[in-house]
Design an enzyme around this catalytic site. Structure first.
Site, PDB file in Angstrom:
ATOM      1  N   LEU A 119      -0.073   4.293   1.085  1.00  0.00           N
ATOM      2  CA  LEU A 119      -0.637   4.863   2.136  1.00  0.00           C
ATOM      3  C   LEU A 119      -1.397   6.260   1.663  1.00  0.00           C
ATOM      4  O   LEU A 119      -1.151   7.289   2.460  1.00  0.00           O
ATOM      5  CB  LEU A 119       0.246   5.345   3.248  1.00  0.00           C
ATOM      6  CG  LEU A 119       0.711   3.899   4.021  1.00  0.00           C
ATOM      7  CD1 LEU A 119       1.451   4.150   5.114  1.00  0.00           C
ATOM      8  CD2 LEU A 119      -0.405   2.960   4.675  1.00  0.00           C
ATOM      9  N   ASP A 149     -27.068   9.155  -9.598  1.00  0.00           N
ATOM     10  CA  ASP A 149     -27.583   7.979  -8.523  1.00  0.00           C
ATOM     11  C   ASP A 149     -28.507   7.333  -9.595  1.00  0.00           C
ATOM     12  O   ASP A 149     -29.853   7.914  -9.807  1.00  0.00           O
ATOM     13  CB  ASP A 149     -28.237   8.750  -7.605  1.00  0.00           C
ATOM     14  CG  ASP A 149     -27.160   8.748  -6.409  1.00  0.00           C
ATOM     15  OD1 ASP A 149     -26.166   8.222  -6.571  1.00  0.00           O
ATOM     16  OD2 ASP A 149     -27.584   9.495  -5.539  1.00  0.00           O
ATOM     17  N   ASP A 209       0.937  -1.039  -0.044  1.00  0.00           N
ATOM     18  CA  ASP A 209       0.014  -0.038  -0.041  1.00  0.00           C
ATOM     19  C   ASP A 209       1.061   1.207   0.045  1.00  0.00           C
ATOM     20  O   ASP A 209       1.813   1.305   0.634  1.00  0.00           O
ATOM     21  CB  ASP A 209      -0.961   0.049   1.248  1.00  0.00           C
ATOM     22  CG  ASP A 209      -2.078   0.984   1.292  1.00  0.00           C
ATOM     23  OD1 ASP A 209      -3.330   0.322   1.131  1.00  0.00           O
ATOM     24  OD2 ASP A 209      -1.916   2.136   0.803  1.00  0.00           O
ATOM     25  N   TYR A 259     -15.143   6.271 -13.025  1.00  0.00           N
ATOM     26  CA  TYR A 259     -14.814   5.039 -11.891  1.00  0.00           C
ATOM     27  C   TYR A 259     -15.346   3.890 -12.502  1.00  0.00           C
ATOM     28  O   TYR A 259     -14.473   2.915 -12.619  1.00  0.00           O
ATOM     29  CB  TYR A 259     -15.480   5.568 -10.498  1.00  0.00           C
ATOM     30  CG  TYR A 259     -15.206   4.248  -9.565  1.00  0.00           C
ATOM     31  CD1 TYR A 259     -13.976   3.915  -9.257  1.00  0.00           C
ATOM     32  CD2 TYR A 259     -16.634   3.704  -9.080  1.00  0.00           C
ATOM     33  CE1 TYR A 259     -14.002   2.818  -8.264  1.00  0.00           C
ATOM     34  CE2 TYR A 259     -16.273   2.636  -8.183  1.00  0.00           C
ATOM     35  CZ  TYR A 259     -15.152   2.194  -7.756  1.00  0.00           C
ATOM     36  OH  TYR A 259     -15.110   1.166  -6.970  1.00  0.00           O
TER      37      TYR A 259
HETATM   38  N1  UFG Z   1     -27.182   9.526   0.045  1.00  0.00           N
HETATM   39  C1  UFG Z   1     -27.899  10.355   0.624  1.00  0.00           C
HETATM   40  N2  UFG Z   1     -27.031  11.485   1.411  1.00  0.00           N
HETATM   41  C2  UFG Z   1     -25.616  11.073   1.553  1.00  0.00           C
HETATM   42  C3  UFG Z   1     -25.051  10.004   1.085  1.00  0.00           C
HETATM   43  C4  UFG Z   1     -25.625   9.512   0.120  1.00  0.00           C
HETATM   44  O1  UFG Z   1     -28.980  10.437   0.568  1.00  0.00           O
HETATM   45  O2  UFG Z   1     -24.980  12.118   2.396  1.00  0.00           O
HETATM   46  C5  UFG Z   1     -27.548   8.414  -0.921  1.00  0.00           C
HETATM   47  C6  UFG Z   1     -27.261   8.249  -2.237  1.00  0.00           C
HETATM   48  O3  UFG Z   1     -27.916   9.285  -2.940  1.00  0.00           O
HETATM   49  C7  UFG Z   1     -27.691   6.782  -2.476  1.00  0.00           C
HETATM   50  C8  UFG Z   1     -27.470   6.258  -1.075  1.00  0.00           C
HETATM   51  O4  UFG Z   1     -27.582   6.954  -0.271  1.00  0.00           O
HETATM   52  O5  UFG Z   1     -29.041   6.683  -3.024  1.00  0.00           O
HETATM   53  C9  UFG Z   1     -26.183   5.477  -1.041  1.00  0.00           C
HETATM   54  O6  UFG Z   1     -25.039   6.188  -1.483  1.00  0.00           O
HETATM   55  P1  UFG Z   1     -23.591   6.166  -1.168  1.00  0.00           P
HETATM   56  O7  UFG Z   1     -22.803   7.014  -1.586  1.00  0.00           O
HETATM   57  O8  UFG Z   1     -23.282   5.348   0.046  1.00  0.00           O
HETATM   58  O9  UFG Z   1     -23.268   4.620  -2.270  1.00  0.00           O
HETATM   59  P2  UFG Z   1     -23.591   4.512  -3.813  1.00  0.00           P
HETATM   60  O10 UFG Z   1     -24.898   3.855  -4.000  1.00  0.00           O
HETATM   61  O11 UFG Z   1     -23.743   5.811  -4.394  1.00  0.00           O
HETATM   62  O12 UFG Z   1     -22.234   3.786  -4.392  1.00  0.00           O
HETATM   63  C10 UFG Z   1     -22.035   2.572  -4.219  1.00  0.00           C
HETATM   64  C11 UFG Z   1     -20.530   2.222  -4.002  1.00  0.00           C
HETATM   65  C12 UFG Z   1     -19.692   2.873  -5.205  1.00  0.00           C
HETATM   66  C13 UFG Z   1     -20.249   2.322  -6.366  1.00  0.00           C
HETATM   67  C14 UFG Z   1     -21.605   2.413  -6.606  1.00  0.00           C
HETATM   68  C15 UFG Z   1     -22.229   1.698  -7.904  1.00  0.00           C
HETATM   69  O13 UFG Z   1     -20.152   2.942  -2.444  1.00  0.00           O
HETATM   70  O14 UFG Z   1     -18.460   2.782  -4.820  1.00  0.00           O
HETATM   71  O15 UFG Z   1     -22.477   1.862  -5.516  1.00  0.00           O
HETATM   72  O16 UFG Z   1     -23.548   2.107  -8.290  1.00  0.00           O
HETATM   73  F1  UFG Z   1     -19.603   2.946  -7.446  1.00  0.00           F
END
Ligand code: UFG
Length: 323
Positions: free
Chosen positions: A33, A279, A31, A138
């Site tokens: 880091l 999203d 890693d 990504y």
């Molecule tokens: N959300 C909120 N408020 C926040 C953060 C997130 O409402 O402060 C919502 C997002 O809009 C989403 C859900 O919570 O609907 C989950 O969001 P995350 O950011 O926790 O996770 P994601 O679904 O966006 O992302 C995950 C993985 C990514 C990957 C993606 C694939 O963490 O690495 O799924 O679609 F790319």
């Protein structure tokens, strides 16, 4: 087996390295880091602080039975603003790793892929045969790597497994999520419970779901680690298998916040915010293939359990940071 874990000082890498050690493997963690933490490298692992692209040939020359490759950049927003970081840091670095594996005859690879390779799903649950149409750089960088792995596997015969993660959460004792830039829902909600943020923002309450908020498939990091140990064992020469890893159950943003209220006892104020670009409304995995072919059985699928473990980790780190 003698296993090299790249990115083993990060969240998923450290938990998987800990599981490998607990399963009797000999583990070296590599890693740089840049986002990982030295104290997240599990006891019993040798630690190599190095840049993967530069160090891969020399490190693999020591002779490893397999590589678990986690080292990567993984912020969707950053990948759209600075795509070069993802094409260089994810794709080019992994090509260097693949070339070093080929040169040294390293026989097995387990690659950390993502549900972001699918993009907006046409149907849920998402199977591995769903069209791959990433909506961000990504996901595109991880998909490009999956393609590269397939062609290296068919030309050079090593065994490879790509694991496409859905929403990983939870913790394994002292190993958990500690990102300098936090974008994920559960850690953000727990930061509110710890007093580090005022309120949770809900990104959109007008989605076509029962309560209007987005639905995701949350998988406990220990279940994810179990799949890695199985993938290493079941990897077959000259074969590249791809498996989705999720619990197969969806929870809405509101349900996640409610579970966090129940676990932490904090009122967790939540505010409505605009939808976040990129999203999808609903992401739920079909993990039937991993269950059938790897014998994988996720056992920590209750949201309450996932949040409880994440909260215990959060509290532990907060008290260490304050001491
Ligand atoms: N959300 C909120 N408020 C926040 C953060 C997130 O409402 O402060 C919502 C997002 O809009 C989403 C859900 O919570 O609907 C989950 O969001 P995350 O950011 O926790 O996770 P994601 O679904 O966006 O992302 C995950 C993985 C990514 C990957 C993606 C694939 O963490 O690495 O799924 O679609 F790319």
């Amino acid at each position: 087996m003698r296993v090299l874990v790249t990115g083993g000082a990060g969240y998923l890498g450290s938990v998987c390295a800990a599981h490998l050690v607990e399963n009797g493997h000999e583990v070296a963690v590599l890693d740089d880091l840049s986002t990982g933490h030295r104290d997240a490298v599990p006891d019993g692992c040798r630690f190599i602080e190095a840049d993967l692209a530069e160090a891969a040939p020399a490190v693999l020359a020591e002779g490893f039975d397999g590589v678990l490759h986690f080292a990567a950049k993984s912020l969707v927003g950053e990948s759209m603003e600075h795509p070069e970081r993802y094409w260089q840091g994810n794709v080019v670095t992994t090509l260097r790793l693949l070339d070093a594996m080929r040169a040294q005859g390293t026989p097995r690879l387990v690659f950390s892929s993502t549900a972001a390779t699918y993009g907006e799903p046409a149907t849920v649950p998402i199977t591995e045969d769903a069209p791959a149409a990433p909506t961000n750089t990504y996901g595109a960088s991880k998909l490009a790597i999956d393609h590269a792995i397939s062609s290296y596997v068919s030309a050079y015969g090593f065994a490879a497994v790509s694991l496409r993660y859905f929403n990983v959460a939870g913790a394994h004792g002292r190993f958990g999520e500690r990102h300098a830039v936090e974008t994920h829902l559960i850690p953000i909600v727990l930061q509110v419970a710890s007093g580090l943020r005022e309120a949770v923002q809900i990104y959109g309450e007008d989605w076509p779901t029962a309560d209007g908020t987005c639905i995701r498939d949350y998988i406990h990091v220990d279940d994810l680690a179990d799949a890695h140990v199985l993938a290493l064992r079941h990897a077959t020469p000259a074969t590249h298998r791809i498996y989705n890893l999720g619990s197969g159950t969806g929870f809405s943003v509101r349900e996640v916040i409610e579970a966090c209220r129940a676990v932490t006892g904090h009122p967790l104020p939540a505010r409505s915010a605009p939808r976040r670009a990129g999203d999808p409304a609903v992401l739920i995995a079909s993990s039937e293939r991993a269950r059938a072919e790897l014998g994988w059985q996720p056992t920590r699928t209750e949201l309450h359990r996932i949040v409880t473990d994440a909260w215990a980790f959060n509290q532990r780190h907060l008290s260490l940071d304050r001491s």
